[in-house]
Each structure stands twice: as C-alpha cells, then as structure tokens.
Motif scaffolding. Structure first.
Motif, short mmCIF file in Angstrom:
data_model
loop_
_atom_site.label_atom_id
_atom_site.label_comp_id
_atom_site.label_asym_id
_atom_site.label_seq_id
_atom_site.Cartn_x
_atom_site.Cartn_y
_atom_site.Cartn_z
N SER A 11 0.84 -1.19 0.00
CA SER A 11 0.00 0.00 0.00
C SER A 11 0.88 1.25 0.00
O SER A 11 1.75 1.40 0.87
CB SER A 11 -0.91 -0.01 1.24
N VAL A 13 2.47 4.89 0.50
CA VAL A 13 2.44 5.88 1.58
C VAL A 13 3.26 7.08 1.14
O VAL A 13 4.38 6.91 0.62
CB VAL A 13 3.00 5.30 2.90
N TYR A 14 2.72 8.27 1.29
CA TYR A 14 3.44 9.49 0.93
C TYR A 14 3.47 10.41 2.15
O TYR A 14 2.42 10.81 2.65
CB TYR A 14 2.76 10.19 -0.24
N MET A 15 4.69 10.69 2.62
CA MET A 15 4.89 11.54 3.80
C MET A 15 4.09 10.99 5.00
O MET A 15 3.47 11.75 5.76
CB MET A 15 4.48 12.99 3.51
N GLY A 16 4.08 9.67 5.13
CA GLY A 16 3.40 9.03 6.24
C GLY A 16 1.90 8.92 6.09
O GLY A 16 1.22 8.43 6.99
N ILE A 17 1.36 9.38 4.95
CA ILE A 17 -0.09 9.35 4.73
C ILE A 17 -0.40 8.22 3.76
O ILE A 17 0.12 8.20 2.63
CB ILE A 17 -0.59 10.68 4.16
N PRO A 18 -1.21 7.22 4.13
CA PRO A 18 -1.56 6.14 3.18
C PRO A 18 -2.41 6.67 2.04
O PRO A 18 -3.33 7.46 2.24
CB PRO A 18 -2.34 5.15 4.05
N LEU A 19 -2.06 6.26 0.82
CA LEU A 19 -2.74 6.74 -0.38
C LEU A 19 -3.84 5.78 -0.85
O LEU A 19 -4.32 5.91 -1.98
CB LEU A 19 -1.72 6.95 -1.50
#
Length: 227
Positions: A11, A13-19
């Motif tokens: 999955s 993740v960008y800058m700790g945020i799941p996309l």
C-alpha cells in the motif's frame, strides 16, 4: 537497489499518509456526469447502454425482491472495473490486489444476503444446510460441511479477486523484466517476449473486467438463494 517483485503490491504511503483512500476515490472523477441536455454525448450514451445491459443480465434470474439491489450491484461492478483497469496503467496502484479491501467488500455484502434470508424465509435459509432425503447418520456431518461452505463464501470471493489480479500483475512484471534483460543479449528473443507481454496485457484487461463481473455475479447468486 533491487526491489522485490511483490513491492508493487504494498500500500503506497506518501509523507506518512496512506494513499489507499486516494486510489479508491480517483475512479469516480473519471465517470461522466449526466447533464440537462436533451441529447447525450457518445460517452454518456455508451455508459448508459452498458449499465442497462449489465443490470438486465444480472437481475434476470432474481425475483422482484432482489431487484432492490440493482443500484448497489451496478455501482459495485462499475467501481471494481474502474479500479482494476486503472491499476493496469504504469505507476499506478491497484487497491483490489489487497485482500483486506476485497474482504471488506465481500463480507458485509455476503452477510447482508444471509441476514435477509434468515429474516424473510428462515426455514428455507436453514434448509440449505441439510439437503432433503439425507440419511440420518450423515445429518450431523452434512450440517457441519454446509456450514463451513457457507462461511467460506466471502473468503472465496475476496481471495479469487486478489489472486487473479496479483498473479496477472506479477506475471506482467516478470515478462517485462525478462524482455529488458534479453534486449542487449538476444534482440530477437526480446522482441518475441515483448509480443508475449502485449498479448498478456490484453488478457489482463479481459481478466480485470471478468473478475469484477464474477464478483458481483456470485453475490447476486447468493442473494437469489435468500430472497
């Protein structure tokens, strides 16, 4: 650094945020919205024709009680096809390769069909656990087997969709890697491998549509037993 072939199924993740949420909501942006014009464009006409044909085919074996699920099944079908098809594009993520997402769709819908059957016709719903004319000695064994098969249904729905899409994506990556490796050493073999990759991609497009249809079709068959 050499990455694993299975990293494509992680999955993102960008800058700790799941996309994952972005990948799930993105398909809705591409759906054409109906307008107040008297004459629709080609895309809207094609979309309406496809949805009408699919809904008619899906609801054909169901009685009138199951027709209430038409909007849910059609929306789920279009949603799954969009996710599967967009996942075939480069640098994209396919949410339906995650078993957790597929089970999250399969378990509640399967449970809803079972609850509807137990509420509306409990005798017929429980009667599926024991076929008529079963010998007395086999009654406990058959009840256990039918109960297990009933609870395996949502697991089979989720695993079927996950396994088919994961296997297809993995095979495409393996053949693409082989084509790039063989290109400087054996160009002829690399060209044949690229042709095979193109044919496999066409097959994956068909699999992406068929698996979404099979998912919704099996749900409609489960609903047919309980309405």
């Amino acid at each position: 650094m050499m990455l694993s072939f299975f990293d494509q199924f992680m999955s993102p993740v960008y800058m700790g945020i799941p996309l994952m949420a972005v990948a799930l909501t993105l398909p809705w942006i591409f759906f054409p919205a109906p307008s107040s014009r008297w004459l629709n464009n080609r895309l809207l006409t094609l979309q309406g024709w496809f949805i009408n044909r699919f809904t008619q085919q899906l609801l054909l074996p169901l009685n009138l009680g199951g027709h209430k699920w038409a909007l849910l099944f059609t929306s789920l079908m279009v949603f799954l096809i969009s996710l599967n098809m967009l996942g075939l594009l480069p640098y994209t993520f396919t949410p339906t390769t995650q078993l957790s997402l597929n089970l999250g769709l399969a378990v509640p819908l399967w449970l809803a069909t079972v609850i509807i059957g137990l509420r509306n016709q409990p005798t017929a719903a429980l009667g599926h656990l024991l076929p008529e004319g079963t010998p007395t000695l086999l009654i406990p064994i058959l009840i256990i087997i039918e109960t297990i098969s009933l609870f395996i249904r949502p697991l089979a729905l989720g695993v079927r969709l996950t396994a088919n899409l994961t296997a297809g994506h993995l095979l495409i990556q393996l053949i693409a890697t082989a084509a790039f490796v063989l290109l400087p050493m054996m160009p002829t073999v690399a060209i044949l491998t690229a042709i095979l990759l193109f044919l496999l991609t066409l097959l994956e497009v068909a699999v992406a549509m068929i698996q979404a249809y099979v998912f919704v079709l099996l749900l409609s068959l489960y609903l047919q037993e309980n309405v």
